[in-house]
Design an enzyme around this catalytic site. Structure first.
Site, PDB file in Angstrom:
ATOM      1  N   LYS A   1      -3.698  11.184   5.279  1.00 20.26           N
ATOM      2  CA  LYS A   1      -3.303  10.357   6.419  1.00 20.26           C
ATOM      3  C   LYS A   1      -2.188  11.095   7.152  1.00 20.26           C
ATOM      4  O   LYS A   1      -1.006  10.948   6.801  1.00 20.26           O
ATOM      5  CB  LYS A   1      -2.821   8.988   5.931  1.00 20.26           C
ATOM      6  CG  LYS A   1      -3.768   8.317   4.921  1.00 20.26           C
ATOM      7  CD  LYS A   1      -2.976   7.444   3.955  1.00 20.26           C
ATOM      8  CE  LYS A   1      -3.743   7.080   2.712  1.00 20.26           C
ATOM      9  NZ  LYS A   1      -4.993   6.397   2.880  1.00 20.26           N
TER      10      LYS A   1
ATOM     11  N   HIS B   1       0.822  -1.212   0.000  1.00 19.59           N
ATOM     12  CA  HIS B   1       0.000   0.000   0.000  1.00 19.59           C
ATOM     13  C   HIS B   1       0.858   1.265   0.000  1.00 19.59           C
ATOM     14  O   HIS B   1       0.347   2.370   0.145  1.00 19.59           O
ATOM     15  CB  HIS B   1      -0.904  -0.045   1.246  1.00 19.59           C
ATOM     16  CG  HIS B   1      -2.044   0.910   1.225  1.00 19.59           C
ATOM     17  ND1 HIS B   1      -2.200   1.903   2.166  1.00 19.59           N
ATOM     18  CD2 HIS B   1      -3.092   1.038   0.375  1.00 19.59           C
ATOM     19  CE1 HIS B   1      -3.303   2.594   1.915  1.00 19.59           C
ATOM     20  NE2 HIS B   1      -3.854   2.098   0.836  1.00 19.59           N
TER      21      HIS B   1
ATOM     22  N   ASP C   1       1.364  18.615  19.466  1.00 21.44           N
ATOM     23  CA  ASP C   1       2.080  19.612  20.265  1.00 21.44           C
ATOM     24  C   ASP C   1       3.028  20.524  19.490  1.00 21.44           C
ATOM     25  O   ASP C   1       4.039  20.994  20.049  1.00 21.44           O
ATOM     26  CB  ASP C   1       2.881  18.914  21.374  1.00 21.44           C
ATOM     27  CG  ASP C   1       1.993  18.252  22.409  1.00 21.44           C
ATOM     28  OD1 ASP C   1       0.771  18.479  22.373  1.00 21.44           O
ATOM     29  OD2 ASP C   1       2.527  17.499  23.240  1.00 21.44           O
TER      30      ASP C   1
ATOM     31  N   LYS D   1       3.288   4.433  -1.127  1.00 20.91           N
ATOM     32  CA  LYS D   1       3.354   5.418  -2.210  1.00 20.91           C
ATOM     33  C   LYS D   1       4.677   6.169  -2.079  1.00 20.91           C
ATOM     34  O   LYS D   1       4.815   7.081  -1.258  1.00 20.91           O
ATOM     35  CB  LYS D   1       2.200   6.415  -2.141  1.00 20.91           C
ATOM     36  CG  LYS D   1       0.823   5.807  -2.434  1.00 20.91           C
ATOM     37  CD  LYS D   1       0.122   5.341  -1.212  1.00 20.91           C
ATOM     38  CE  LYS D   1      -1.295   4.847  -1.531  1.00 20.91           C
ATOM     39  NZ  LYS D   1      -1.919   4.166  -0.394  1.00 20.91           N
TER      40      LYS D   1
ATOM     41  N   HIS E   1      -8.756  11.796   1.874  1.00 22.01           N
ATOM     42  CA  HIS E   1      -7.921  10.598   1.816  1.00 22.01           C
ATOM     43  C   HIS E   1      -6.598  10.831   2.535  1.00 22.01           C
ATOM     44  O   HIS E   1      -5.723   9.972   2.552  1.00 22.01           O
ATOM     45  CB  HIS E   1      -7.674  10.227   0.344  1.00 22.01           C
ATOM     46  CG  HIS E   1      -7.093   8.875   0.127  1.00 22.01           C
ATOM     47  ND1 HIS E   1      -5.790   8.672  -0.295  1.00 22.01           N
ATOM     48  CD2 HIS E   1      -7.631   7.644   0.270  1.00 22.01           C
ATOM     49  CE1 HIS E   1      -5.559   7.376  -0.416  1.00 22.01           C
ATOM     50  NE2 HIS E   1      -6.653   6.726  -0.078  1.00 22.01           N
TER      51      HIS E   1
ATOM     52  N   ASP F   1      16.538  10.438  -8.761  1.00 19.89           N
ATOM     53  CA  ASP F   1      17.993  10.618  -8.665  1.00 19.89           C
ATOM     54  C   ASP F   1      18.534  10.480  -7.251  1.00 19.89           C
ATOM     55  O   ASP F   1      19.661  10.906  -6.972  1.00 19.89           O
ATOM     56  CB  ASP F   1      18.417  11.986  -9.225  1.00 19.89           C
ATOM     57  CG  ASP F   1      18.322  12.040 -10.747  1.00 19.89           C
ATOM     58  OD1 ASP F   1      18.275  10.960 -11.375  1.00 19.89           O
ATOM     59  OD2 ASP F   1      18.295  13.151 -11.305  1.00 19.89           O
TER      60      ASP F   1
END
Length: 470
Positions: free
Chosen positions: A389, A213, A394, A215, A387, A220
């Site tokens: 996440k 899952h 603090d 991404k 979507h 380079d």
């Protein structure tokens, strides 16, 4: 004995055998009970579902741990030496947790830019791809054959024809709907493209439940992206505005993204890449962010990203802000959030008002009400699909990546998150959260969600029983 009696007896034997198999696996009691109920009360379908998605297969069967360790050590020891690295005291427990669990090293002096939608992310990514001189590495769950997917593929093909090394890992289940011809066109142009754990009959049942899952985008070895966006048009233009978060990183922290990609590449291609060119000397961004990139997955002995989340929650003293598209928390996460709220920490949770997964949405509703009842401020994003996440505490520690607050991300998927120990980055994430919250409605202002009628509440409770399996 009649045929019907024989079939009934056979079904009972198989059912009991499957339930015994679940019990002997010694999982968390909630997950054990959920699978036992599915197997027993949903004849045939329950057993098939368990075979495909419930059997506890571990990645160690497929990956040489020795080779992985060699690759990790070479990349981290030989190429990623850091001088004058100081670790601020308040962050050391969390940093040590990740170092001790998975050798996830901290890297300092990183430039971090947060991108909050596809209109910011994809033009920036395409620009970085166009400027690539040596290699491009992409590790995604979905690489869709649509207008945007073909635009990115064309950009990669153009760079491959210039002599740039291009490698792509895509998840086989995430790309089930994508015809193989789409990837073959890239291969014919010189791009190395490999699926993660191809799901093919008859070995279907050993792989379907464990998906990559992540991404990750590395250009380079100098620029890297991490977050929640795959390559698909809906991240730019869908049924409603798509809100997501990606972090663009420049500096030594890109080494850790590269390390993760190269381990995944070894898994899918059995080629060990450890040349110096994949870890070029990084420019110094004095005063930049200190970060760690952390992975988790079913092959690891501990759910490290979940552990990191809990540690952040338990050490927060002023606030905890969380965005997640799905909220099906494990017991440790829910306990940590409720405990923080009970001692006066400002705990806020932002989820989408309209989900893209109906069953998951129903299963999460009772969790959201429970969170609200414990003093957590729960809001539902109403300006599109959320979507994103991310979590920030603090004005000090923040994280974003591919991990949802749900059982699947914590236990079954191969995930990756960056943890930032930097006030400037934390304040940016805080401001992003507060801006999103202004486009949300409070759960307490929705009577139909706070006090649903009996039948709807019963359906939500039933869905919650199966939340460890979703």
């Amino acid at each position: 004995m009649s045929l019907s009696s024989l079939l009934f007896l056979l079904n009972q034997v198989i059912t009991i055998g499957a339930v015994v198999h679940v019990l002997l696996d010694n999982r968390q009691p909630a997950k054990t009970m959920a699978w036992a109920l599915v197997i027993y009360f949903v004849p045939v379908v329950g057993i098939v579902a368990y075979l495909f998605f419930g059997i506890n297969t571990r990645k160690e069967r497929f990956v040489s741990r020795r080779s992985m360790d060699e690759l990790t050590k070479r990349s981290m020891y030989e190429f990623a030496e850091q001088r004058n690295l100081t670790l601020p005291g308040p962050y050391q427990p969390l940093i040590n947790l990740f170092v001790n669990q998975s050798f996830s090293l901290p890297f300092n002096n990183n430039k971090v830019e947060l991108l909050t939608d596809g209109y910011q992310f994809f033009p920036r990514l395409l620009s970085d791809i166009a400027s690539a001189q040596n290699h491009i590495h992409i590790d995604v769950y979905i690489f869709e054959d649509d207008e945007l997917g073909r635009l990115v593929a064309d950009a990669l093909i153009a760079k491959a024809r210039e002599g740039v090394e291009v490698r792509v890992v895509y998840d086989d289940v995430g790309c089930w709907s994508v015809k193989n011809r789409f990837f073959e066109q890239m291969r014919e142009a010189g791009i190395e493209v490999e699926p993660f754990m191809p799901v093919r009959f008859p070995r279907f049942t050993s792989k379907a439940n464990y998906r990559n899952h992540r991404k990750l985008f590395i250009i380079d070895g100098r620029v890297g992206y991490i977050g929640g966006m795959n390559i698909a048009l809906r991240y730019v233009k869908g049924a409603g505005p798509w809100r997501d978060t990606m972090a663009r990183i420049e500096g030594r922290g890109v080494y850790s993204l590269q390390r993760i990609f190269l381990i995944d590449w070894y898994f899918v291609d059995r080629t060990q890449l450890s040349d110096r060119k994949y870890y070029p000397k990084a420019g110094l961004n004095e005063g930049g962010a200190l970060l760690q990139t952390v992975t988790s997955g079913p092959s690891m002995p501990y759910p490290e990203i979940m552990q990191g989340f809990v540690q952040m929650m338990m050490t927060a003293r002023r606030y905890i802000y969380i965005e997640t598209p799905y909220f099906l928390p494990t017991e440790p996460v829910l306990f940590a959030l409720k405990t923080a709220a009970s001692i006066g920490v400002d705990v806020r949770l932002l989820v989408p008002r309209r989900s893209d997964a109906r069953i998951t949405d129903w299963a999460s509703r009772s969790y959201l009400r429970e969170a609200a009842a414990s003093g957590i401020k729960v809001s539902l994003y109403d300006a599109g699909f959320l979507h994103s996440k991310l979590m920030v505490t603090d004005d000090a520690i923040s994280t974003c990546g591919s991990t949802n607050v749900d059982f699947r991300s914590f236990e079954n998927n191969f995930e990756v998150n960056a943890f930032f120990y930097d006030a400037a980055t934390a304040c940016q994430m805080r401001d992003i959260f507060l801006a999103d919250e202004r486009q949300a409605v409070s759960l307490s202002d929705l009577p139909d969600r706070m006090s649903p009628p009996f039948f709807k509440r019963l359906c939500e409770s039933l869905a919650r029983v199966f939340s460890p399996l979703l």
